[in-house]
Design a protein around this motif. Structure first.
Motif, PDB file in Angstrom:
ATOM      1  N   ASP A 161       0.832  -1.200   0.000  1.00 25.03           N
ATOM      2  CA  ASP A 161       0.000   0.000   0.000  1.00 25.03           C
ATOM      3  C   ASP A 161       0.869   1.253   0.000  1.00 25.03           C
ATOM      4  O   ASP A 161       0.610   2.222  -0.732  1.00 25.03           O
ATOM      5  N   LEU A 162       1.933   1.240   0.783  1.00 25.21           N
ATOM      6  CA  LEU A 162       2.799   2.415   0.904  1.00 25.21           C
ATOM      7  C   LEU A 162       3.630   2.656  -0.350  1.00 25.21           C
ATOM      8  O   LEU A 162       4.057   3.783  -0.615  1.00 25.21           O
ATOM      9  N   THR A 163       3.895   1.588  -1.115  1.00 28.40           N
ATOM     10  CA  THR A 163       4.820   1.699  -2.254  1.00 28.40           C
ATOM     11  C   THR A 163       4.170   1.358  -3.583  1.00 28.40           C
ATOM     12  O   THR A 163       4.876   1.255  -4.598  1.00 28.40           O
ATOM     13  N   ASP A 164       2.851   1.161  -3.595  1.00 27.26           N
ATOM     14  CA  ASP A 164       2.151   0.726  -4.802  1.00 27.26           C
ATOM     15  C   ASP A 164       2.729  -0.569  -5.363  1.00 27.26           C
ATOM     16  O   ASP A 164       2.749  -0.787  -6.583  1.00 27.26           O
ATOM     17  N   GLY A 165       3.220  -1.429  -4.480  1.00 25.45           N
ATOM     18  CA  GLY A 165       3.716  -2.732  -4.893  1.00 25.45           C
ATOM     19  C   GLY A 165       5.005  -2.694  -5.691  1.00 25.45           C
ATOM     20  O   GLY A 165       5.326  -3.661  -6.393  1.00 25.45           O
ATOM     21  N   ALA A 166       5.779  -1.607  -5.551  1.00 22.21           N
ATOM     22  CA  ALA A 166       6.973  -1.446  -6.386  1.00 22.21           C
ATOM     23  C   ALA A 166       8.232  -2.042  -5.772  1.00 22.21           C
ATOM     24  O   ALA A 166       9.305  -1.955  -6.373  1.00 22.21           O
ATOM     25  N   VAL A 167       8.148  -2.665  -4.601  1.00 24.21           N
ATOM     26  CA  VAL A 167       9.330  -3.198  -3.933  1.00 24.21           C
ATOM     27  C   VAL A 167       9.639  -4.596  -4.486  1.00 24.21           C
ATOM     28  O   VAL A 167       8.743  -5.419  -4.679  1.00 24.21           O
ATOM     29  N   ALA A 168      10.921  -4.847  -4.756  1.00 23.48           N
ATOM     30  CA  ALA A 168      11.344  -6.159  -5.237  1.00 23.48           C
ATOM     31  C   ALA A 168      11.008  -7.232  -4.198  1.00 23.48           C
ATOM     32  O   ALA A 168      11.103  -6.976  -2.991  1.00 23.48           O
ATOM     33  N   PRO A 169      10.633  -8.446  -4.639  1.00 23.90           N
ATOM     34  CA  PRO A 169      10.211  -9.479  -3.673  1.00 23.90           C
ATOM     35  C   PRO A 169      11.242  -9.758  -2.586  1.00 23.90           C
ATOM     36  O   PRO A 169      10.875  -9.888  -1.411  1.00 23.90           O
ATOM     37  N   ALA A 170      12.526  -9.873  -2.953  1.00 20.28           N
ATOM     38  CA  ALA A 170      13.533 -10.191  -1.938  1.00 20.28           C
ATOM     39  C   ALA A 170      13.668  -9.056  -0.920  1.00 20.28           C
ATOM     40  O   ALA A 170      13.821  -9.297   0.282  1.00 20.28           O
ATOM     41  N   VAL A 171      13.620  -7.814  -1.396  1.00 16.36           N
ATOM     42  CA  VAL A 171      13.692  -6.663  -0.489  1.00 16.36           C
ATOM     43  C   VAL A 171      12.438  -6.601   0.378  1.00 16.36           C
ATOM     44  O   VAL A 171      12.506  -6.313   1.582  1.00 16.36           O
ATOM     45  N   ARG A 172      11.316  -6.898  -0.227  1.00 11.85           N
ATOM     46  CA  ARG A 172      10.046  -6.925   0.508  1.00 11.85           C
ATOM     47  C   ARG A 172      10.115  -7.913   1.668  1.00 11.85           C
ATOM     48  O   ARG A 172       9.704  -7.605   2.795  1.00 11.85           O
ATOM     49  N   ASP A 173      10.654  -9.092   1.397  1.00 13.98           N
ATOM     50  CA  ASP A 173      10.754 -10.116   2.448  1.00 13.98           C
ATOM     51  C   ASP A 173      11.642  -9.648   3.590  1.00 13.98           C
ATOM     52  O   ASP A 173      11.342  -9.874   4.766  1.00 13.98           O
ATOM     53  N   ARG A 174      12.755  -8.984   3.250  1.00 14.19           N
ATOM     54  CA  ARG A 174      13.671  -8.529   4.295  1.00 14.19           C
ATOM     55  C   ARG A 174      13.042  -7.428   5.146  1.00 14.19           C
ATOM     56  O   ARG A 174      13.206  -7.390   6.371  1.00 14.19           O
ATOM     57  N   ILE A 175      12.301  -6.527   4.514  1.00 10.72           N
ATOM     58  CA  ILE A 175      11.667  -5.441   5.271  1.00 10.72           C
ATOM     59  C   ILE A 175      10.587  -6.001   6.195  1.00 10.72           C
ATOM     60  O   ILE A 175      10.501  -5.633   7.373  1.00 10.72           O
ATOM     61  N   VAL A 176       9.766  -6.902   5.664  1.00  9.94           N
ATOM     62  CA  VAL A 176       8.695  -7.486   6.478  1.00  9.94           C
ATOM     63  C   VAL A 176       9.287  -8.260   7.655  1.00  9.94           C
ATOM     64  O   VAL A 176       8.811  -8.156   8.789  1.00  9.94           O
TER      65      VAL A 176
END
Length: 922
Positions: A161-176
């Motif tokens: 929601d914050l990024t309009d889904g623009a985060v790469a999957p691997a980076v997304r996993d690390r942030i979560v």
């Protein structure tokens, strides 16, 4: 870092529906009465956001917002003045953010104000207090809504929601994984990454979570002015890090503190205890996990190493800490992040050989061993092992970054296959099952040459993915015998990787897999004679086994054979075993099998209890697919009750996941629940339309293993809707299913269906045959449905004495299993016979009025007195739409169909046993 990203505001609040519910209830009650509520949670979880949402959502009157500051006592006085000013006019909502920051005098005034609010009238007080410290005594008696960290899927949705889904999957996993469910920390991590890093175009230039981000979110909550208190906080934080739990032994901590500060001699418990800590049962813990992480992260590196060294020394001297915690503390006391080969090997060996250690602790040990390992292949294998353990611990958000780390090094096919297996299992529980199927097939092919047992596990899970997707052909292919020289794979079963630390269990598990595969394939091919023996053997092995995987397979096999008692036993034993091992991954699945077994047995209240617990467990473990199964069960359980809005809510949530992730089984169950609710509420045309799509031949037919279970509902709905011809073909299929023998209820249901379609001279005998079959199979709900239909048939043929007995039996059966909406039908039929003027004993049904909420009872009384919906709305200061909604629920709860019938029922009830005019529940 290479830059900073501007993060926009979220479009909606994520993962807070459970907390919004009590707040919404407070707002809805304000037009009638006052109340108060405390919202608490650690820093960054969204207390202020929830208060802002409440202020925006409140439309019935003004909102007064107050905050802390030097003038807090005056502010508290302002609150009392505002209450006096609005008393007798519009409702007032008062939102007080960060009330814990008010001084003691102001808090006392504020607490006193809460005592005056309810007598004062329609004023609501919504307080926000910090959850990183003990609750102030002034607020200890107030009702509390506690904010917990977001589940991994909710955190991922917030990030998208914050990024309009623009985060790469691997980076997304690390942030979560790094945010650990804290929305403010997730925001802070996003801001620290450049757009190129977020999109994966540049590697991350530092740790995903640093001290600065943690300190920014925690604020001053982690600080202390006393050196001794700081050392105590750091030592507790370090000890919890190696405990895989929220607390640690207080005596161990104080022993380590004495080693850190030889001149000090702190007592037990230390006085005064820092506000960030709590002591109970000889165990110390932080009130806030975020504060614990911050204390450890901001401390000087050498001081952290000293704390870990002191803990290791204390544990070795006490000889009670176990090898893994001691080795972990030793590893964290080393001077640098570089390879330390002997220590890494010892850590990995200890994790391999400590089968009884919690999965989460073993994941930490494997990950730390990988960090200290120089060889790329060995490092990848250890990261993969860490991911396996994290998945078993119910932490998929932690497993995904570990898998990404495993991919960084050159690794043999067997290691890559294990990584793909863990990835596929993660997707199977929380992702599109078609993707999971392909990932698991890849894992099986990579593992086959060097690790055939693991390859079999991967193929088994691939079959499970095909089952979830409703792809019968693909499922049968996966269940086919392997080519000569290799073992076959098994049918749908618990999709978990066998614990590598328990190789002694492999032969027994392999035998169960082989029997399950043979029996499952035979069953899906329609050969029950060849399926009964191997599946029965799987059930029997589960009666004596103690491993959760084997017990879950036993429960699954019993469900396939229609042995619901064995399924309940296997599911309950699997649940106990999973809890004992600390596997948050297996607990939701054990509860799923238990819920299905209770549902098949007609024990809807028990099914609902298991599914409610399973839903909570699945959401905590980040398993949206498993959560969707539990929501479908809850919808089916609620479909026999008196709350169609509850059915609709569970169905909508289940279908939202099912459609995104391709869960055909969930979709079929959810649609069936909606149709059954329609049928129970007397809407056969709607039910027949919906059920026809599920059971009639065609491309939209329901899941291959589920649609037959909905056929009796379809036949009943079609007959009541006058669409007899549509039932012919599907009834032939159902007759084959009943003859198959895998469903104990099917024979009785088939006779009931034939009775519905039969001419008058044959229907009576068929209904009686159906009831006799029900007596053999058991199950209150299905037998009561047959008795209800038979009683209706007899009443319409002017045989009242026989009808009365059957309808009374049906009513008792529905009441016993909580089928309120069907019980209302039985009462209506009995009233038509003159056998029931109100209650089940023939007297006024005073007890029925107790089922109404206070608002529903007020509305029922006004309507009974002849008021229109608009007049009721004006009297109660609510909208006409609100009256319409509550009146529909009143009609369903009381089993009445007209305002005149409602008036008679209320009059009879109040003459028999007057109810207090306050509207409170008796």
């Amino acid at each position: 870092m290479t830059g900073e990203t501007t993060v926009r505001a979220a479009v909606r609040i994520h993962g807070r529906s459970a907390q919004q519910g009590p707040v919404r209830a407070l707002l809805d009650e304000l037009p009638d009465r006052g109340g108060h509520l405390v919202v608490t949670g650690e820093p960054g979880l969204g207390r202020t956001t929830l208060l802002h949402w409440a202020a925006r959502a409140f439309r019935a009157g003004p909102v007064l917002r107050l905050g802390p500051g030097p003038g807090a006592p005056a502010t508290a006085g302002r609150l009392l003045g505002a209450v006096r000013a609005v008393t007798g006019t519009a409702p007032l909502l008062v939102c007080v953010d960060d009330a814990h920051l008010w001084d003691a005098r102001a808090r006392a005034v504020l607490a006193g104000a809460t005592e005056r609010l309810r007598p004062a009238g329609r004023t609501g007080l919504l307080l926000s207090v910090a959850g990183h410290r003990a609750v102030d005594p002034e607020f200890a008696r107030l009702p509390v809504v506690r904010l917990d960290p977001l589940s991994p899927p909710s955190a991922a949705d917030l990030l998208d929601d914050l990024t309009d889904g623009a985060v790469a999957p691997a980076v997304r996993d690390r942030i979560v994984a790094g945010a650990e469910g804290n929305p403010a920390l997730l925001h802070a991590l996003l801001r620290r990454l450049s757009p190129a890093e977020l999109r994966g175009r540049l590697p991350l230039s530092g740790a995903p979570v640093d001290a600065g981000a943690l300190a920014e979110v925690a604020g001053a909550a982690w600080t202390s002015d006393d050196d001794g208190a700081r050392d105590l906080l750091l030592t507790v934080a370090a000890a919890v890090r190696a405990s895989d739990g929220p607390d640690t032994d207080a005596a161990l901590v104080l022993d380590a503190v004495r080693r850190l500060r030889p001149a000090s001699r702190p007592g037990l418990p230390p006085e005064p205890l820092p506000g960030q800590l709590a002591l109970a049962g000889g165990r110390l813990r932080f009130h806030s996990e975020l504060v614990r992480r911050t204390v450890h992260a901001v401390a000087a590196p050498e001081r952290c190493r000293d704390a870990h060294r002191a803990l290791a020394d204390a544990m070795e001297e006490r000889d009670g800490g176990g090898p893994l915690p001691v080795l972990l503390h030793r590893s964290w006391s080393t001077a640098g992040p570089g390879p330390v080969v002997p220590l890494a090997d010892r850590l990995a060996a200890a994790a391999d050989g400590t089968a009884t250690a919690p999965y989460g602790l073993r994941a930490t040990a494997y990950a730390r061993a990988a960090e200290l390992t120089a060889d790329a292949a060995t490092r990848a294998a250890r990261y993969t092992a860490a991911a396996e353990q994290a998945l078993l611990a119910g932490r998929p958000e932690r497993a995904r970054p570990l898998l990404a780390a495993a991919r960084d090094g050159a690794a043999p096919a067997a290691v890559l296959g294990r990584a793909e297996l863990v990835r596929g299992l993660t997707e199977l529980r929380d992702g599109p099952v078609g993707d999971a199927h392909q990932t698991l097939l890849l894992a099986a092919s990579l593992l086959a040459p060097g690790a055939p047992a693991a390859a079999e596990t991967a193929a088994l899970a691939a079959a499970d993915a095909a089952w979830a997707a409703g792809d019968l052909r693909t499922c049968l292919d996966a269940l086919a015998p392997a080519p000569p020289g290799g073992e076959g794979v098994a049918p749908k079963s618990p999709p978990v990787h066998r614990d590598p630390a328990t190789p002694h269990a492999a032969p027994t598990l392999a035998a169960v897999v082989r029997e399950h595969r043979i029996g499952m394939r035979a069953l899906l091919e329609g050969r029950l004679d060849r399926a009964s023996a191997p599946l029965g053997q799987v059930v029997e092995r589960g009666r004596t086994g103690d491993g959760p995987e084997r017990l879950l397979r036993s429960a699954a096999a019993a469900l396939l054979l229609g042995d619901v008692d064995a399924a309940r036993l296997g599911g309950a034993r699997a649940l106990a075993a999973a809890r004992q091992l600390g596997s948050d991954t297996l607990v939701p699945q054990a509860l799923e099998y238990l819920a299905y077994a209770e549902l098949r047995a007609g024990r809807h209240p028990q099914a609902r209890a298991h599914a409610e617990e399973g839903l909570r467990a699945a959401l905590r473990a980040g398993q949206r697919n498993t959560a969707a199964h539990h929501r479908a069960v809850l919808a089916l359980a609620a479909s026999i009750e008196e709350q169609p809005d509850v059915v609709a809510r569970y169905v909508a949530a289940a279908l939202a996941t099912a459609r995104r992730h391709g869960l055909a089984q969930v979709t079929t169950l959810a649609e069936w629940a909606t149709a059954r609710a329609d049928l129970g509420r007397g809407r056969p045309h709607d039910a027949a339309d919906r059920l026809g799509l599920l059971v009639l031949p065609g491309p939209g037919r329901g899941h291959f293993a589920v649609w037959r279970l909905a056929v009796p509902c379809f036949v009943e709905a079609a007959v009541l809707a006058g669409r007899h011809e549509e039932t012919r073909e599907v009834l032939g299929d159902f007759a084959d299913w009943a003859a198959f023998g895998a469903d104990p209820q099917a024979a009785a249901q088939l006779a009931r269906c034939h009775a519905l379609l039969a001419p008058p001279d044959r229907a009576d005998a068929l209904y009686r045959r159906a009831l006799a079959r029900h007596d053999e199979a058991g199950g209150d709900f299905e037998r009561a449905r047959t008795a209800l239909l038979h009683g209706k048939w007899l009443r319409r043929r002017r045989r009242p004495r026989e009808a009365r007995g059957l309808l009374g039996t049906a009513l008792a059966g529905f009441d016993r299993c909580g089928a309120g909406v069907w019980a209302a039908q039985a009462r209506g039929e009995l009233r038509a016979l003159g056998a029931l003027s109100g209650g089940p004993d023939g007297g006024p049904d005073t007890g029925t009025l107790t089922r109404l909420t206070p608002q529903q009872l007020r509305i029922a009384r006004h309507v009974a007195e002849g008021a229109t919906n608009r007049e009721v709305a004006l009297t109660l200061a609510v909208s006409t739409r609100t009256v319409d909604y509550h009146l529909r629920k009143v009609f369903a709860a009381l089993g009445v169909r007209s305002r005149l019938e409602l008036a008679r029922l209320v009059e009879q009830a109040e003459q028999a046993e007057p109810v207090e005019k306050t509207g409170a529940r008796p």
